[in-house]
Motif scaffolding. Structure first.
Motif, PDB file in Angstrom:
ATOM      1  N   GLY A  83      -4.417   2.560  -0.414  1.00 50.79           N
ATOM      2  CA  GLY A  83      -3.101   2.348  -0.989  1.00 50.79           C
ATOM      3  C   GLY A  83      -1.997   2.848  -0.074  1.00 50.79           C
ATOM      4  N   ALA A  84      -1.164   3.731  -0.594  1.00 54.24           N
ATOM      5  CA  ALA A  84      -0.053   4.260   0.194  1.00 54.24           C
ATOM      6  C   ALA A  84      -0.507   5.309   1.208  1.00 54.24           C
ATOM      7  N   ARG A  85      -1.722   5.788   1.053  1.00 54.60           N
ATOM      8  CA  ARG A  85      -2.260   6.728   2.039  1.00 54.60           C
ATOM      9  C   ARG A  85      -2.693   5.966   3.287  1.00 54.60           C
ATOM     10  N   ALA A  86      -3.080   6.701   4.316  1.00 43.36           N
ATOM     11  CA  ALA A  86      -3.616   6.080   5.521  1.00 43.36           C
ATOM     12  C   ALA A  86      -4.751   6.951   6.050  1.00 43.36           C
ATOM     13  N   PRO A  87      -5.875   6.360   6.395  1.00 43.01           N
ATOM     14  CA  PRO A  87      -6.963   7.147   6.979  1.00 43.01           C
ATOM     15  C   PRO A  87      -6.562   7.629   8.370  1.00 43.01           C
ATOM     16  N   ALA A  88      -6.867   8.889   8.670  1.00 46.79           N
ATOM     17  CA  ALA A  88      -6.537   9.431   9.989  1.00 46.79           C
ATOM     18  C   ALA A  88      -7.654   9.165  10.993  1.00 46.79           C
TER      19      ALA A  88
ATOM     20  N   ALA B  10      -9.001  -2.332  11.646  1.00 50.60           N
ATOM     21  CA  ALA B  10      -8.499  -1.195  10.870  1.00 50.60           C
ATOM     22  C   ALA B  10      -7.413  -0.437  11.627  1.00 50.60           C
ATOM     23  N   LEU B  11      -7.593  -0.265  12.928  1.00 54.20           N
ATOM     24  CA  LEU B  11      -6.580   0.428  13.715  1.00 54.20           C
ATOM     25  C   LEU B  11      -5.287  -0.381  13.795  1.00 54.20           C
ATOM     26  N   ALA B  12      -5.404  -1.705  13.755  1.00 49.05           N
ATOM     27  CA  ALA B  12      -4.199  -2.541  13.708  1.00 49.05           C
ATOM     28  C   ALA B  12      -3.477  -2.363  12.379  1.00 49.05           C
ATOM     29  N   GLU B  13      -4.245  -2.126  11.326  1.00 51.15           N
ATOM     30  CA  GLU B  13      -3.672  -1.952   9.989  1.00 51.15           C
ATOM     31  C   GLU B  13      -3.003  -0.589   9.850  1.00 51.15           C
ATOM     32  N   TRP B  14      -3.581   0.437  10.470  1.00 53.25           N
ATOM     33  CA  TRP B  14      -3.052   1.804  10.374  1.00 53.25           C
ATOM     34  C   TRP B  14      -2.740   2.313  11.788  1.00 53.25           C
TER      35      TRP B  14
ATOM     36  N   ASP C 273     -27.319   5.273  17.486  1.00 55.18           N
ATOM     37  CA  ASP C 273     -28.217   4.732  16.461  1.00 55.18           C
ATOM     38  C   ASP C 273     -27.644   5.108  15.103  1.00 55.18           C
ATOM     39  N   TRP C 274     -26.762   4.242  14.587  1.00 57.46           N
ATOM     40  CA  TRP C 274     -26.035   4.483  13.344  1.00 57.46           C
ATOM     41  C   TRP C 274     -25.341   5.846  13.414  1.00 57.46           C
ATOM     42  N   GLY C 275     -25.507   6.709  12.418  1.00 58.08           N
ATOM     43  CA  GLY C 275     -24.772   7.971  12.409  1.00 58.08           C
ATOM     44  C   GLY C 275     -25.468   9.115  13.107  1.00 58.08           C
ATOM     45  N   GLU C 276     -26.625   8.829  13.691  1.00 56.20           N
ATOM     46  CA  GLU C 276     -27.419   9.892  14.298  1.00 56.20           C
ATOM     47  C   GLU C 276     -26.653  10.587  15.425  1.00 56.20           C
ATOM     48  N   GLY C 277     -26.590  11.905  15.352  1.00 57.10           N
ATOM     49  CA  GLY C 277     -25.960  12.691  16.404  1.00 57.10           C
ATOM     50  C   GLY C 277     -24.450  12.779  16.322  1.00 57.10           C
ATOM     51  N   LEU C 278     -23.845  12.156  15.323  1.00 55.55           N
ATOM     52  CA  LEU C 278     -22.388  12.208  15.197  1.00 55.55           C
ATOM     53  C   LEU C 278     -21.962  13.503  14.518  1.00 55.55           C
ATOM     54  N   ASP C 279     -20.871  14.073  15.000  1.00 53.12           N
ATOM     55  CA  ASP C 279     -20.277  15.262  14.394  1.00 53.12           C
ATOM     56  C   ASP C 279     -18.914  14.911  13.821  1.00 53.12           C
ATOM     57  N   GLY C 280     -18.396  15.775  12.974  1.00 49.76           N
ATOM     58  CA  GLY C 280     -17.055  15.584  12.427  1.00 49.76           C
ATOM     59  C   GLY C 280     -17.071  14.736  11.173  1.00 49.76           C
ATOM     60  N   ARG C 281     -15.897  14.617  10.594  1.00 49.77           N
ATOM     61  CA  ARG C 281     -15.725  13.888   9.350  1.00 49.77           C
ATOM     62  C   ARG C 281     -14.737  12.754   9.558  1.00 49.77           C
ATOM     63  N   PHE C 282     -14.937  11.686   8.802  1.00 45.26           N
ATOM     64  CA  PHE C 282     -14.102  10.493   8.910  1.00 45.26           C
ATOM     65  C   PHE C 282     -13.562  10.116   7.535  1.00 45.26           C
ATOM     66  N   ASP C 283     -12.308   9.712   7.503  1.00 46.81           N
ATOM     67  CA  ASP C 283     -11.698   9.300   6.233  1.00 46.81           C
ATOM     68  C   ASP C 283     -12.210   7.936   5.783  1.00 46.81           C
ATOM     69  N   LEU C 284     -12.474   7.071   6.740  1.00 48.30           N
ATOM     70  CA  LEU C 284     -12.951   5.723   6.443  1.00 48.30           C
ATOM     71  C   LEU C 284     -14.132   5.414   7.347  1.00 48.30           C
ATOM     72  N   ILE C 285     -15.238   5.003   6.727  1.00 48.40           N
ATOM     73  CA  ILE C 285     -16.412   4.554   7.476  1.00 48.40           C
ATOM     74  C   ILE C 285     -16.654   3.089   7.130  1.00 48.40           C
ATOM     75  N   LEU C 286     -16.762   2.269   8.140  1.00 52.59           N
ATOM     76  CA  LEU C 286     -17.011   0.844   7.970  1.00 52.59           C
ATOM     77  C   LEU C 286     -18.348   0.502   8.611  1.00 52.59           C
ATOM     78  N   ALA C 287     -19.068  -0.436   8.013  1.00 52.99           N
ATOM     79  CA  ALA C 287     -20.344  -0.848   8.603  1.00 52.99           C
ATOM     80  C   ALA C 287     -20.696  -2.263   8.158  1.00 52.99           C
TER      81      ALA C 287
ATOM     82  N   ALA D 216     -15.082  12.523   5.108  1.00 56.10           N
ATOM     83  CA  ALA D 216     -14.143  13.596   4.787  1.00 56.10           C
ATOM     84  C   ALA D 216     -13.861  13.602   3.287  1.00 56.10           C
ATOM     85  N   PRO D 217     -13.421  14.721   2.729  1.00 56.99           N
ATOM     86  CA  PRO D 217     -13.056  14.743   1.308  1.00 56.99           C
ATOM     87  C   PRO D 217     -12.019  13.668   0.994  1.00 56.99           C
ATOM     88  N   GLY D 218     -12.265  12.913  -0.066  1.00 56.93           N
ATOM     89  CA  GLY D 218     -11.355  11.848  -0.454  1.00 56.93           C
ATOM     90  C   GLY D 218     -11.543  10.559   0.331  1.00 56.93           C
ATOM     91  N   GLY D 219     -12.517  10.552   1.232  1.00 53.99           N
ATOM     92  CA  GLY D 219     -12.755   9.369   2.050  1.00 53.99           C
ATOM     93  C   GLY D 219     -13.625   8.344   1.349  1.00 53.99           C
TER      94      GLY D 219
END
Length: 271
Positions: free
Chosen positions: A105-110, A126-130, A167-181, A227-230
């Motif tokens: 909505g009015a929010r934007a994923p960082a 998505a980056l074009a959108e936000w 290989d998908w999410g294997e080895g990834l660190d950190g949190r994301f507001d939006l995950i697409l697949a 991420a929380p709220g993601g």
């Protein structure tokens, strides 16, 4: 022969191999002319037909996808370079971006993560959108990642879009507001249109007998990556709403179904 006459002849010939023969003919003719389809229709129908059209038409009559022939595919608000070795973006996949726009909505994923990014399709849309967002695209294919990096540079997003082999999410660190697949979701025994079966990479299409193998790997990783709220948005085959929803619910997610323009189940939002 004029472009107008050549288009009519090409469209008739393409009826044997395409569900959209007129559109295919127009895209090929515009590519041969070196202009946009819109410009061709408005300004060039009376011009002499380009000699290159015949060779392009022959490739399409052999079921080669138009996007591979022209090297381009429009998606959402962007245009992407594509070619052999990468999955061609489909209009149905825009449902995932629509679902994400509605959710935020009015929010934007960082921070945005695109698992199985291919030529950068969902991430760059998505980056074009936000415009303030940063993103990471992951893919197992070096060919796809090369296209993704070039597309990001062409679109002026290289500073905001990172890409890595994985290989998908294997080895990834950190949190994301939006995950697409948009993972492979076709069963190994399912029939495919000739242009897909002959040309597009099987690794981006098939996922076990039921087409569910990759969902079973992706979903369990989503909670630690969100991420929380993601929210995570997954593309599905139109018959897979129930089994993929069950996998998600077993992983502790609430699930919202989104349909594509043909009113077929196409995306699941997991929160």
């Amino acid at each position: 022969m004029s472009v107008r006459v050549a288009l009519n002849q090409a469209a008739r010939a393409l009826e044997a191999v395409s569900d959209s023969p007129r559109l295919d003919a127009e895209l090929l003719a515009a590519h041969a002319l070196g202009v946009s389809r819109e410009s061709m229709i408005l300004r060039h129908l009376g011009d002499p037909a380009p000699e290159a059209l015949e060779a392009l038409l022959a490739r399409r009559l052999a079921y080669e996808p138009v996007a591979y022939i022209t090297g381009r595919r429009a998606f959402w608000t962007i245009e992407l370079a594509v070619g052999p070795g990468v999955l061609i973006p489909r209009p149905d996949s825009e449902t995932l971006i629509e679902a994400a726009v509605e959710y935020f909505g009015a929010r934007a994923p960082a921070r945005i993560l695109d698992l199985g990014t291919g030529p950068g399709t969902l991430l760059l849309a998505a980056l074009a959108e936000w415009p303030e967002a940063q993103g990471l695209g992951v893919d197992a294919s070096d060919v796809a990642l090369d296209y993704a990096r070039r597309n990001a540079a062409t679109l002026g997003m290289a500073a905001r879009a990172g890409f890595r082999r994985g290989d998908w999410g294997e080895g990834l660190d950190g949190r994301f507001d939006l995950i697409l697949a948009n993972p492979p979701y076709i069963g190994t025994g399912e029939p495919l249109p000739e242009q897909v079966r002959r040309y597009e990479p099987g690794s981006a299409l098939f996922a076990g007998a039921e087409g569910l193998d990759d969902y079973r790997r992706i979903v369990p990783d989503l909670r630690r990556l969100l991420a929380p709220g993601g929210g995570a948005v997954l593309e599905i085959g139109w018959t897979q709403a129930e089994p993929v929803s069950a996998i998600a619910r077993n992983g502790g997610f609430a699930v919202t179904l989104y349909k594509d323009l043909g009113e077929r189940p196409r995306a699941l939002l997991l929160t």
